[in-house]
Design a protein around this motif. Structure first.
Motif, PDB file in Angstrom:
ATOM      1  N   ASN B 315       0.407  -1.191  -0.043  1.00  0.00           N
ATOM      2  CA  ASN B 315       0.000  -0.006  -0.274  1.00  0.00           C
ATOM      3  C   ASN B 315       0.701   1.019  -0.036  1.00  0.00           C
ATOM      4  O   ASN B 315       1.517   1.530   1.314  1.00  0.00           O
ATOM      5  N   THR B 316       0.932   2.303  -1.243  1.00  0.00           N
ATOM      6  CA  THR B 316       1.978   3.227  -1.412  1.00  0.00           C
ATOM      7  C   THR B 316       2.079   3.911  -0.209  1.00  0.00           C
ATOM      8  O   THR B 316       3.260   4.463   0.089  1.00  0.00           O
ATOM      9  N   PHE B 317       0.831   4.356   0.234  1.00  0.00           N
ATOM     10  CA  PHE B 317       0.682   5.966   0.713  1.00  0.00           C
ATOM     11  C   PHE B 317       0.428   5.321   2.542  1.00  0.00           C
ATOM     12  O   PHE B 317       1.188   6.198   3.189  1.00  0.00           O
ATOM     13  N   ALA B 318       0.693   4.308   2.351  1.00  0.00           N
ATOM     14  CA  ALA B 318       0.200   3.335   4.059  1.00  0.00           C
ATOM     15  C   ALA B 318       1.748   3.193   4.365  1.00  0.00           C
ATOM     16  O   ALA B 318       2.334   3.694   3.989  1.00  0.00           O
ATOM     17  N   ALA B 319       2.054   3.810   5.859  1.00  0.00           N
ATOM     18  CA  ALA B 319       2.906   3.463   6.883  1.00  0.00           C
ATOM     19  C   ALA B 319       3.767   4.827   6.259  1.00  0.00           C
ATOM     20  O   ALA B 319       5.225   4.256   6.283  1.00  0.00           O
ATOM     21  N   SER B 320       3.630   5.353   5.899  1.00  0.00           N
ATOM     22  CA  SER B 320       4.615   6.694   5.539  1.00  0.00           C
ATOM     23  C   SER B 320       5.134   7.279   6.524  1.00  0.00           C
ATOM     24  O   SER B 320       4.433   7.593   7.238  1.00  0.00           O
ATOM     25  N   PRO B 321       6.421   8.155   6.797  1.00  0.00           N
ATOM     26  CA  PRO B 321       6.852   8.760   7.566  1.00  0.00           C
ATOM     27  C   PRO B 321       5.673   9.932   8.854  1.00  0.00           C
ATOM     28  O   PRO B 321       5.118  10.027   9.530  1.00  0.00           O
ATOM     29  N   LEU B 322       4.959   9.921   7.498  1.00  0.00           N
ATOM     30  CA  LEU B 322       4.011  11.760   7.220  1.00  0.00           C
ATOM     31  C   LEU B 322       2.378  10.957   7.676  1.00  0.00           C
ATOM     32  O   LEU B 322       2.076  11.787   9.150  1.00  0.00           O
ATOM     33  N   ALA B 323       1.995   9.764   7.370  1.00  0.00           N
ATOM     34  CA  ALA B 323       1.263   9.311   7.833  1.00  0.00           C
ATOM     35  C   ALA B 323       1.187   8.753   9.249  1.00  0.00           C
ATOM     36  O   ALA B 323       0.648   8.689  10.270  1.00  0.00           O
ATOM     37  N   THR B 324       2.241   7.969   9.924  1.00  0.00           N
ATOM     38  CA  THR B 324       3.070   7.202  10.654  1.00  0.00           C
ATOM     39  C   THR B 324       3.375   8.580  12.494  1.00  0.00           C
ATOM     40  O   THR B 324       3.062   8.724  13.642  1.00  0.00           O
ATOM     41  N   ALA B 325       3.749   9.653  11.937  1.00  0.00           N
ATOM     42  CA  ALA B 325       3.944  10.635  12.338  1.00  0.00           C
ATOM     43  C   ALA B 325       2.723  11.925  13.230  1.00  0.00           C
ATOM     44  O   ALA B 325       2.481  11.975  14.218  1.00  0.00           O
TER      45      ALA B 325
END
Lengths: 437, 437
Positions: B315-325
């Motif tokens: 899932n490309t956008f998931a678990a990204s630095p921005l999402a998890t921050a």
């Protein structure tokens, strides 16, 4: 034999053994295995820990800067100041769902829709390319009254249950259900010189086959640059005949622009424009918010109306002020930074360099358009994924990030942020030349 | 008769006629119709244009501040400084997919997983609750070998093709396919005083019914506070018997925590904890990033492994630095601001006030837990959605935002940001008292 996707994954994936890892990287790998388990896929024998990014570069914890020829999401450049500023402003003002009104969603929708043919005048915003393709399949089924789809052999269109069925490359074993039929990628090695006729005939045969099995045709779904099949762009216009076959059989044409869209092909905003065609449904995603999760479906009003008569559809996070502010900044950056022209200009230069390299390396084809290029490796024994794998890891140690695609994983997939320069292109070509020498 | 979802939508939806709109609102409505077509759903006879938000308030273009008793996404408060700061910092540093390593995704994953029973030790991050439920259904099918699901009668679990099938409330006509069976909501008016036995018997009957039709059972999927069914929380523990029935029949229990999760029920982080049960799969979404698109699936490692052996999932956008921050800041804010205790405290007060109101108004039930409450309206003629609709619009003109749920749309759905105070709760109760008086 392993399936194509498994080959592609293993080509570039962290295997868990081999290279001795830096302590900070080793510690993260352990934490990762514990929390993310079997769902974790890491790049490289020696995975990279990223700490910062800017423009065409990712900076890692090893102190090096890596030139990015892999990532098609940060299309206007990592941490583009315009997008950063839009997100920083909007996140402090308000962020809410779209059952209330606010300006930015409409400023964005109108600017985006202006890049499409007039008939494609309705937009549904979603959060991911997968959600967009999932909705597109439902729109096509409702409008056509059919259930069957034609896709390419190594297609990837997303990760929902329904979209996985039209993504043969996601199957580690087994194959898509019978309502999904595949055609070969538009490869001159398969179809010869009359690509338009050859590909259209393959689509026609797939439709005939499914209808003989009692499955009514709903549509043709292709990525307009055939990314996961190995990058096929030429000759411009070849898709037109397949669309005519699709329409004559009562199906809809869905153009998946998740990868080629937003200027990457260097000939306009959308990959389909290269083929002089007008899709019934267009889906988009990845680069749309330069990393902020936003995606969309553009279609004709009557197609959307028919679907909305049957089902309620609402997407909580989509069309939010924050998503559309980020996406608006991306559209503006593409314009202001001249990124479509840059994709054409730098892409042409890189293509020429790669074609010169072809004369002295085991390269069987150099393909693509703009800044989406594919370099196919082969020897007299056939496809050569080992060369692609060697290059991917070799380039990593030379500070360049890249990946592979295609049924055999033997196609180097070049899709950098669109802000790269001629000098960056030369760095890639020089490094490839050295490694292949 | 219209379907439940259609009733709910029309209950609170902009109808396009009636109220004369302010010029800025009228102009946006026109632009909206043009771009978003049939996909557009707006709240209120007189839609609101939002210009700013903070804490428990949305500020509109009419110059008024609206107290938010509707929005469960900005759970720690609109524009919470901690979340705003985290997004502003991370968006300028880097934002990339999770095939590279970076710290914040693991800091988040570990903090989140620590809120679950030890057996639920693997996390898959996605972008939306819909993607999470879509994946959960696939996990349950793979693990059980079945295809059939049991859900509640007016359930809503998301918007993908597959998840719509288990969301009866999304059908404007027709009904879910035969592999989906429904049970009534856990309403004492239906099941009497032995809710545990009654609800478990209904689930057992649904399983027996599907297996008689040759469909192997895969799992029971419920929102643990039954939001769209009309908000049912009591008695604590009643779900346990239904889970035992599910397991005995070889199915998995999926707890949909998209709405009750992240402390809303006031008795811990998750709605399932109220029932003393351990789900096989837990899905979450909406409040996870306070508006940033992030969602997830938590499960046992062997369930995830089995699925990942069959399919590639990324899932490309998931678990990204921005999402998890963003999501990490939400977890920290829930703790630091004491929001679970606040949900319990303010929820208890509001529940008491609503129960007092019940004595003098056409209220047939007051239900819920913490800051997820339902107020059901009825008269001797049966369910009274007109009262709910009147209240929704009446409260809007008194500066309070709220919505409805339930099969008949006669349940006022109270789910504010968790940062509201006793004074805010009194404002709602006072306004309802006036309007019903």
């Amino acid at each position: 034999m392993k399936s194509p996707e498994l080959q592609i994954l293993s080509l570039n994936a962290f295997s868990g053994g081999g290279a001795s890892l830096a302590p900070d990287v080793a510690a993260l790998v352990e934490r990762r295995k514990k929390s993310f388990g079997a769902g974790s896929v890491l790049f490289y024998d020696e995975p990279l820990k990223i700490v910062r990014a800017e423009g065409a570069y990712l900076h890692a914890s090893d102190g090096r800067a890596y030139l990015d020829f892999y990532n098609n999401v940060p299309t206007v450049g990592h941490c583009h100041p315009k997008v950063v500023e839009a997100v920083r402003r909007q996140v402090g003002e308000f962020n809410i769902h779209s059952r209330y009104l606010f300006d930015v969603a409409h400023d964005y929708a109108e600017k985006l829709l202006a890049t499409f043919p007039a008939s494609l005048s309705n937009l549904v915003l979603t959060c991911t390319g997968s959600e967009s393709n999932d909705l597109a399949l439902r729109l096509a089924k409702r409008m056509s009254g059919g259930t069957g789809f034609v896709v390419t052999k190594t297609a990837y269109h997303g990760n929902t249950a329904t979209v996985t069925e039209v993504s043969p490359s996601s199957y580690k074993h087994g194959k898509p259900p019978s309502h999904v039929r595949t055609v070969p990628p538009p490869d001159p090695a398969i179809f010869g010189n009359d690509m338009a006729q050859g590909f259209a005939d393959a689509v026609a045969a797939a439709i005939t086959g499914m209808e003989a099995d009692g499955i009514k045709f709903a549509g043709l779904l292709v990525d307009t640059i055939f990314s996961s099949d190995g990058v096929y762009a030429d000759p411009p216009g070849f898709l037109k005949a397949a669309i005519e076959v699709t329409h004559a059989a009562g199906g809809l044409f869905i153009a998946d622009e998740v990868q080629p869209g937003f200027g990457r092909t260097g000939t306009g905003m959308w990959g389909f424009a290269r083929h002089g065609i007008e899709p019934d449904i267009v889906t988009m995603g990845k680069p749309m918010g330069n990393g902020y999760p936003i995606a969309g479906v553009v279609t004709r009003p009557e197609i959307l109306s028919a679907f909305c008569g049957d089902f309620g559809y609402f997407n909580t996070f989509a069309a939010s002020p924050l998503a559309t502010a980020a996406a608006l900044a991306v559209l503006e950056a593409i314009e202001e930074d001249g990124l479509i022209a840059n994709a054409a200009h730098v892409g042409r230069h890189l293509m020429a360099r790669l074609k010169r390299l072809q004369a002295k390396a085991p390269i069987t084809a150099v393909r693509g358009a703009g800044l989406y290029l594919g370099v196919e490796f082969g020897t007299e024994d056939g496809p050569a994924p080992a060369i692609a794998k060697g290059l991917i890891n070799g380039l990593r140690y030379r500070g360049i990030l890249i990946g592979a695609a295609g049924q055999y994983g033997n196609v180097l997939k070049i899709r950098p942020p669109l802000c790269i320069t001629i000098a960056h292109a030369d760095m890639l070509a020089d490094a490839m030349e050295e490694l292949l020498g």
